[in-house]
Design a protein around this motif. Structure first.
Motif, mmCIF file in Angstrom:
data_model
loop_
_atom_site.group_PDB
_atom_site.id
_atom_site.type_symbol
_atom_site.label_atom_id
_atom_site.label_comp_id
_atom_site.label_asym_id
_atom_site.label_seq_id
_atom_site.Cartn_x
_atom_site.Cartn_y
_atom_site.Cartn_z
ATOM 1 N N THR A 38 -3.097 24.409 4.446
ATOM 2 C CA THR A 38 -2.724 23.510 3.336
ATOM 3 C C THR A 38 -3.592 23.320 2.401
ATOM 4 O OG1 THR A 38 -1.172 22.199 4.901
ATOM 5 C CG2 THR A 38 -1.774 21.017 2.675
ATOM 6 N N PRO A 39 -3.244 23.243 0.891
ATOM 7 C CA PRO A 39 -4.457 23.111 -0.158
ATOM 8 C C PRO A 39 -5.181 22.081 0.084
ATOM 9 C CG PRO A 39 -2.246 22.990 -0.987
ATOM 10 C CD PRO A 39 -1.918 23.424 0.288
ATOM 11 N N ARG A 40 -6.461 22.097 -0.187
ATOM 12 C CA ARG A 40 -7.077 20.857 -0.229
ATOM 13 C C ARG A 40 -6.637 19.913 -1.346
ATOM 14 N NH1 ARG A 40 -11.904 20.026 -3.353
ATOM 15 N NH2 ARG A 40 -13.175 18.304 -2.524
ATOM 16 N N ILE A 41 -6.786 18.694 -1.151
ATOM 17 C CA ILE A 41 -6.229 17.709 -2.060
ATOM 18 C C ILE A 41 -7.614 17.226 -2.719
ATOM 19 C CG2 ILE A 41 -5.273 15.299 -2.272
ATOM 20 C CD1 ILE A 41 -3.423 17.514 -1.022
ATOM 21 N N VAL A 42 -7.320 17.204 -3.751
ATOM 22 C CA VAL A 42 -8.366 16.979 -5.002
ATOM 23 C C VAL A 42 -8.147 15.637 -5.548
ATOM 24 C CG1 VAL A 42 -9.789 17.610 -6.814
ATOM 25 C CG2 VAL A 42 -9.007 19.374 -5.462
ATOM 26 N N CYS A 43 -8.944 14.744 -5.426
ATOM 27 C CA CYS A 43 -8.724 13.319 -5.925
ATOM 28 C C CYS A 43 -8.712 13.211 -7.345
ATOM 29 C CB CYS A 43 -9.823 12.357 -5.465
ATOM 30 S SG CYS A 43 -9.562 10.752 -5.866
ATOM 31 N N MET A 44 -7.633 12.627 -8.054
ATOM 32 C CA MET A 44 -7.439 12.631 -9.425
ATOM 33 C C MET A 44 -8.051 11.330 -10.004
ATOM 34 S SD MET A 44 -5.303 15.259 -9.710
ATOM 35 C CE MET A 44 -4.632 15.121 -11.352
ATOM 36 N N ALA A 45 -8.234 10.463 -9.157
ATOM 37 C CA ALA A 45 -9.063 9.096 -9.583
ATOM 38 C C ALA A 45 -10.234 9.231 -9.844
ATOM 39 C CB ALA A 45 -8.742 7.865 -8.759
ATOM 40 N N GLU A 46 -11.111 8.465 -10.593
ATOM 41 C CA GLU A 46 -12.652 8.226 -10.877
ATOM 42 C C GLU A 46 -13.170 8.008 -9.502
ATOM 43 O OE1 GLU A 46 -13.525 6.157 -14.599
ATOM 44 O OE2 GLU A 46 -11.461 6.045 -14.658
ATOM 45 N N PRO A 47 -14.319 8.645 -9.225
ATOM 46 C CA PRO A 47 -15.207 8.285 -8.048
ATOM 47 C C PRO A 47 -15.187 6.756 -7.530
ATOM 48 C CG PRO A 47 -15.714 10.259 -9.364
ATOM 49 C CD PRO A 47 -15.001 9.692 -10.042
ATOM 50 N N TYR A 48 -15.493 6.149 -8.597
ATOM 51 C CA TYR A 48 -16.062 4.615 -8.521
ATOM 52 C C TYR A 48 -14.855 3.942 -7.769
ATOM 53 C CZ TYR A 48 -13.607 2.674 -12.222
ATOM 54 O OH TYR A 48 -12.526 2.179 -13.095
ATOM 55 N N LEU A 49 -13.692 4.481 -8.232
ATOM 56 C CA LEU A 49 -12.582 3.727 -7.841
ATOM 57 C C LEU A 49 -12.275 4.041 -6.471
ATOM 58 C CD1 LEU A 49 -10.031 2.076 -8.554
ATOM 59 C CD2 LEU A 49 -8.820 4.186 -9.346
ATOM 60 N N ILE A 50 -12.249 5.271 -6.137
ATOM 61 C CA ILE A 50 -12.022 5.486 -4.659
ATOM 62 C C ILE A 50 -13.006 4.734 -3.782
ATOM 63 C CG2 ILE A 50 -11.807 7.468 -3.195
ATOM 64 C CD1 ILE A 50 -9.648 7.300 -5.059
ATOM 65 N N THR A 51 -14.111 4.946 -4.039
ATOM 66 C CA THR A 51 -15.258 4.274 -3.319
ATOM 67 C C THR A 51 -15.075 2.757 -2.930
ATOM 68 O OG1 THR A 51 -17.148 5.552 -4.211
ATOM 69 C CG2 THR A 51 -17.863 3.632 -2.934
ATOM 70 N N LYS A 52 -14.438 2.140 -3.811
ATOM 71 C CA LYS A 52 -14.234 0.615 -3.845
ATOM 72 C C LYS A 52 -12.965 0.521 -3.003
ATOM 73 C CE LYS A 52 -16.859 -1.488 -7.020
ATOM 74 N NZ LYS A 52 -17.875 -2.656 -6.460
ATOM 75 N N LEU A 53 -11.766 1.397 -3.181
ATOM 76 C CA LEU A 53 -10.832 1.318 -2.247
ATOM 77 C C LEU A 53 -10.902 1.813 -1.126
ATOM 78 C CD1 LEU A 53 -8.249 2.924 -5.005
ATOM 79 C CD2 LEU A 53 -8.345 0.934 -4.450
ATOM 80 N N GLU A 54 -11.614 2.612 -0.770
ATOM 81 C CA GLU A 54 -11.953 3.285 0.713
ATOM 82 C C GLU A 54 -12.623 2.044 1.322
ATOM 83 O OE1 GLU A 54 -14.182 6.835 0.197
ATOM 84 O OE2 GLU A 54 -12.147 8.025 0.407
ATOM 85 N N SER A 55 -13.550 1.282 0.557
ATOM 86 C CA SER A 55 -14.369 0.184 1.144
ATOM 87 C C SER A 55 -13.219 -1.030 1.697
ATOM 88 C CB SER A 55 -15.179 -0.270 0.216
ATOM 89 O OG SER A 55 -15.945 -1.577 0.868
ATOM 90 N N ALA A 56 -12.295 -1.340 0.583
ATOM 91 C CA ALA A 56 -11.330 -2.193 0.800
ATOM 92 C C ALA A 56 -10.371 -1.863 2.074
ATOM 93 C CB ALA A 56 -10.418 -2.278 -0.515
ATOM 94 N N GLU A 57 -10.179 -0.692 2.034
ATOM 95 C CA GLU A 57 -9.224 -0.118 3.185
ATOM 96 C C GLU A 57 -9.893 -0.196 4.702
ATOM 97 O OE1 GLU A 57 -6.061 3.678 3.603
ATOM 98 O OE2 GLU A 57 -8.449 4.186 3.370
ATOM 99 N N GLU A 91 -2.049 -5.740 -0.696
ATOM 100 C CA GLU A 91 -1.479 -5.118 -2.079
ATOM 101 C C GLU A 91 -2.247 -4.163 -2.352
ATOM 102 O OE1 GLU A 91 0.605 -5.946 -6.136
ATOM 103 O OE2 GLU A 91 -0.639 -7.722 -5.253
ATOM 104 N N VAL A 92 -3.640 -4.257 -2.341
ATOM 105 C CA VAL A 92 -4.673 -3.138 -2.663
ATOM 106 C C VAL A 92 -4.449 -1.936 -1.762
ATOM 107 C CG1 VAL A 92 -7.083 -2.434 -2.868
ATOM 108 C CG2 VAL A 92 -6.180 -4.626 -3.496
ATOM 109 N N VAL A 93 -4.344 -2.247 -0.379
ATOM 110 C CA VAL A 93 -4.289 -1.307 0.586
ATOM 111 C C VAL A 93 -2.778 -0.515 0.554
ATOM 112 C CG1 VAL A 93 -4.263 -0.821 3.202
ATOM 113 C CG2 VAL A 93 -5.949 -2.170 2.215
ATOM 114 N N SER A 94 -2.005 -1.065 0.384
ATOM 115 C CA SER A 94 -0.563 -0.521 0.123
ATOM 116 C C SER A 94 -0.456 0.348 -0.975
ATOM 117 C CB SER A 94 0.579 -1.730 0.144
ATOM 118 O OG SER A 94 1.643 -1.325 -0.193
ATOM 119 N N ALA A 95 -1.142 -0.234 -2.179
ATOM 120 C CA ALA A 95 -1.065 0.718 -3.389
ATOM 121 C C ALA A 95 -1.704 1.832 -3.242
ATOM 122 C CB ALA A 95 -1.479 -0.198 -4.643
ATOM 123 N N PHE A 96 -3.153 1.794 -2.606
ATOM 124 C CA PHE A 96 -3.887 2.734 -2.097
ATOM 125 C C PHE A 96 -3.111 4.075 -1.354
ATOM 126 C CE2 PHE A 96 -7.937 4.449 -0.138
ATOM 127 C CZ PHE A 96 -8.067 5.316 -1.152
#
Length: 408
Positions: A38-57, A91-96
């Motif tokens: 399966t092709p590698r998924i490339v994150c479309m969002a800004e890196p800072y956003l993903i870092t924050k979201l992963e921390s929240a998750e 809500e944050v985790v669900s949206a992520f």
């Protein structure tokens, strides 16, 4: 699109290499399992956003584990505290999760578009799907940015709104009355189904008020009215002007979130309290009995004179309520000053010295200097200030998003 779906199904009835499913708003393309990677998924969002979201998750998962701990379950207060913290992240985790699913589906659809043997109809459906998923991804990213913004803990509170006449002599007092009593803030409160009542006032000689304090109660009052703090300047021909000249006067508005007794402790030794007869309307009671209360707070020099209630006890309680709110506002302003120095916010600072608007009667125009926007004066003074309030909120949100991006 339905015709394309039918056409595609008719052309490939046996091989069924691709399946097109209508999922409400968009079309999802699925392929049967193949052995290739399966092709590698490339994150479309800004890196800072993903870092924050992963921390929240991660935090959300840790909280869910703690809530299953028997020791926590047996401690109601601790369980409630953790459950509240977890619900704030739901809500944050669900949206992520929706964001990651959408991103994966987009990458798989893009990979499908690169395969050989795709006819024109199929290519059109794939292109449509890619466009739909791309838009969904952008919407989810913007929603996640907003969800990650820190909320103001004071937003849900009721307030005490204080208007003081500024420069401009008698006209400043009249202008202060126009702002709060005659028109704008009372009418805006009515538009929002908020309840309001006078707390304290000092009338000016030629009409209006030197100071006027009103209590406003309702749903998320502070979240909207906090942007009204500052200097409101008026340019008009005053009632006291005999030669038709335009004068410039000001009134200062302070928005004070209601404070609980446990948040602001007042030492009785710091207070000087005297009583007097209220006078004016209200019957013989207020004219013969000393119901008015004059309260002086020695450490800050704040003086409050309350006459609105019919008994001395009621006026004393009102005066203490207003004093608590003033002391709490000082505390909040100091915190906001510290934050503002760190992130240089221009909106929502609550600074009293900040000239926020000019009300020009000749041109029937209100200019908000923070927003660099103009509004019609007549409707604005009739309480139609929601557009200005929401614009201030949007500007503050933009500033916070920029701060969030710079925090990593």
């Amino acid at each position: 699109m339905n015709s394309l779906t039918t056409s595609f199904a008719a052309r490939f009835p046996a091989r069924a290499e691709h399946v097109l499913c209508n999922q409400g708003r968009s079309f999802a393309l699925f392929r049967p399992h193949r052995t290739r990677r399966t092709p590698r998924i490339v994150c479309m969002a800004e890196p800072y956003l993903i870092t924050k979201l992963e921390s929240a998750e991660k935090t959300w998962k840790e909280l869910s584990v703690k809530l299953a701990d028997p020791d926590v379950v047996s401690n109601p207060s601790e369980y409630q505290k953790l459950a509240q913290s977890m619900s704030e992240l739901d809500e944050v985790v669900s949206a992520f999760k929706r964001f990651k699913d959408c991103e994966k589906q987009l990458e798989e659809t893009k990979a499908l578009a690169k395969e050989d043997g795709i006819d024109a109809d199929m290519a059109e459906m794939i292109a449509y799907e890619i466009g739909t998923l791309t838009n969904q991804l952008k919407e989810l990213e913007e929603k996640l940015k907003v969800l990650l913004l820190p909320s103001d803990p004071l937003d849900s509170r009721n307030i005490l709104l204080e208007v003081r006449a500024g420069t401009g002599g008698d006209e400043a007092g009249i202008w202060a009355g126009d702002l709060v009593v005659v028109r704008m803030y009372e009418k805006y409160s009515e538009r929002n189904a908020w309840k309001y009542a006078p707390v304290s006032s000092s009338e000016a000689e030629k009409g209006g008020f030197k100071t006027y304090v009103m209590e406003v109660k309702g749903k998320r009052v502070y979240s909207k009215l906090k942007y009204e703090s500052g200097v409101h300047r008026v340019q008009r021909v005053p009632q006291t002007e005999t030669q038709g000249r335009v004068h410039t006067s000001t009134a200062t508005v302070a928005i004070m979130p209601e404070a609980d007794e446990v948040e602001v402790v007042i030492d009785p030794k710091d207070i000087e309290l005297t009583t007097a007869r209220s006078g004016g309307a209200g019957g013989q009671n207020v004219n013969k009995v000393e119901t008015a209360v004059d309260l002086f707070h020695k450490p800050t020099g704040i003086r409050i004179f309350c006459t609105e209630e019919r008994t001395q006890l009621q006026n004393r309680n009102r005066a203490l309520q207003l004093l608590r709110a003033k002391l709490y506002e000082i505390k909040v302003r100091e915190q906001q000053e510290l934050i503002r120095n760190q992130r240089k916010l221009q909106v929502g600072t609550g600074a009293r010295a900040e000239k926020i608007r000019t009300y020009n009667y000749k041109d029937n125009r209100v200019t908000d200097h923070r927003l660099k926007m103009n509004f019609e004066l007549t409707s604005f003074l009739d309480g139609d200030i929601e557009t200005a309030v929401q614009s201030c909120a949007a500007m503050e949100q933009k500033e916070l998003l920029e701060e969030l991006a710079q925090s990593l």
